[in-house]
Write an enzyme that holds these catalytic residues in place. Structure first.
Site, PDB file in Angstrom:
ATOM      1  NE  ARG A 107      -0.241   0.309   4.936  1.00 48.18           N
ATOM      2  CZ  ARG A 107       0.739   1.073   5.368  1.00 48.18           C
ATOM      3  NH1 ARG A 107       1.138   2.107   4.659  1.00 48.18           N
ATOM      4  NH2 ARG A 107       1.352   0.818   6.512  1.00 48.18           N
ATOM      5  N   GLY A 108       0.248   2.397  -0.260  1.00 45.34           N
ATOM      6  CA  GLY A 108       0.959   3.654  -0.135  1.00 45.34           C
ATOM      7  C   GLY A 108       1.204   3.995   1.324  1.00 45.34           C
ATOM      8  N   GLY A 109       2.040   5.005   1.553  1.00 43.82           N
ATOM      9  CA  GLY A 109       2.269   5.481   2.907  1.00 43.82           C
ATOM     10  C   GLY A 109       3.464   4.838   3.583  1.00 43.82           C
ATOM     11  CD  GLN A 110       6.441   8.134   5.728  1.00 43.61           C
ATOM     12  OE1 GLN A 110       7.335   8.061   6.568  1.00 43.61           O
ATOM     13  NE2 GLN A 110       6.019   9.304   5.258  1.00 43.61           N
ATOM     14  CB  THR A 152      -0.165   2.375   9.968  1.00 41.75           C
ATOM     15  OG1 THR A 152      -1.205   2.812  10.871  1.00 41.75           O
ATOM     16  CG2 THR A 152      -0.646   1.143   9.205  1.00 41.75           C
ATOM     17  CE1 TYR A 153      -0.407  -3.117  16.858  1.00 42.62           C
ATOM     18  CE2 TYR A 153      -2.303  -1.702  17.329  1.00 42.62           C
ATOM     19  CZ  TYR A 153      -1.607  -2.882  17.522  1.00 42.62           C
ATOM     20  OH  TYR A 153      -2.115  -3.845  18.364  1.00 42.62           O
ATOM     21  CG  HIS A 154      -3.521  -2.512  10.577  1.00 44.20           C
ATOM     22  ND1 HIS A 154      -4.329  -1.405  10.609  1.00 44.20           N
ATOM     23  CD2 HIS A 154      -2.924  -2.515   9.356  1.00 44.20           C
ATOM     24  CE1 HIS A 154      -4.241  -0.757   9.467  1.00 44.20           C
ATOM     25  NE2 HIS A 154      -3.395  -1.410   8.693  1.00 44.20           N
ATOM     26  N   GLY A 169      -4.965   3.929   3.775  1.00 50.98           N
ATOM     27  CA  GLY A 169      -3.819   3.527   2.953  1.00 50.98           C
ATOM     28  C   GLY A 169      -4.249   2.506   1.920  1.00 50.98           C
ATOM     29  CB  CYS A 171       1.402   8.444   8.731  1.00 56.93           C
ATOM     30  SG  CYS A 171       0.105   7.198   8.810  1.00 56.93           S
TER      31      CYS A 171
END
Length: 198
Positions: A57-60, A62-64, A129, A158
């Site tokens: 995906r795009g972006g930097q 993250t946390y899920h 994202g 991000c």
């Protein structure tokens, strides 16, 4: 990731197919295509029970994890009235739909970027994202149902060091994950109807 990939392949084979994945993942830091090594702050996330995965995906970073409603629409954009490269209008519609969903819960959120997301009083309540290849979407949006702050301390989310999060629970909304998932899926289905001519 494997399930997403298999569903993308199904849409490639039959553009009339579409899927909406809703999940509550195990704790995971995900690194988007712009993610930097130095933005992973914890030296050993796995020792704290958090997996680390690179995703397309795009972006930097993250946390899920638990307490999130993660929503991945997998669909062919022209089927729903978007240009094959209509990434921005599609994302804007998903964000508007999520904002309306929050308003129905009496939570007022505003879209801000960068990083793209929905915020309540400058605290992020939903991250965005997406990946779009060949007009087919994957990845998506994560809505925070329960507090996430402790885990977000392990990354520069991000690319923004001062980023803070809130959640529906923090905003006084208590509901089960399944109840929120069913309600969001219904809202999404209403918002995305097949285009008559594609």
């Amino acid at each position: 990731m494997a399930l997403q990939h298999s569903l993308v392949q199904k849409v490639e084979a039959d553009p009339r197919a579409s899927f909406l994945l809703l999940s509550e993942p195990a704790p995971t830091f995900t690194r988007g295509i712009s993610g930097k090594d130095e933005d992973l702050l914890w030296k050993s996330p796995q020792a704290r029970g958090v997996a680390v995965e690179s995703v397309h995906r795009g972006g930097q970073w993250t946390y899920h994890g638990p307490g999130q409603l993660v929503v991945f629409p997998i669909l062919f954009l022209p089927r729903f009235g978007f240009a094959k490269r209509g990434v921005r209008p599609f994302i804007e519609k998903v964000v508007r739909l999520t904002r309306t969903f929050l308003e129905e819960l009496k939570v007022t959120a505003l879209e801000k970027s960068p990083p793209v997301g929905l915020y309540v009083r400058d605290k992020k309540i939903a991250s965005v994202g997406f990946s779009v290849r060949g007009g087919i979407t994957s990845h998506g949006i994560a809505l925070y149902l329960k507090p996430q702050t402790d885990f977000f301390e392990g990354i520069v989310a991000c690319g923004t060091k001062e980023a803070q999060t809130t959640s529906l629970q923090d905003e006084g909304v208590l509901a089960s994950w399944r109840g929120m998932a069913e309600r969001f899926a219904a809202r999404f289905e209403c918002g995305f109807q097949e285009a008559e001519n594609w």
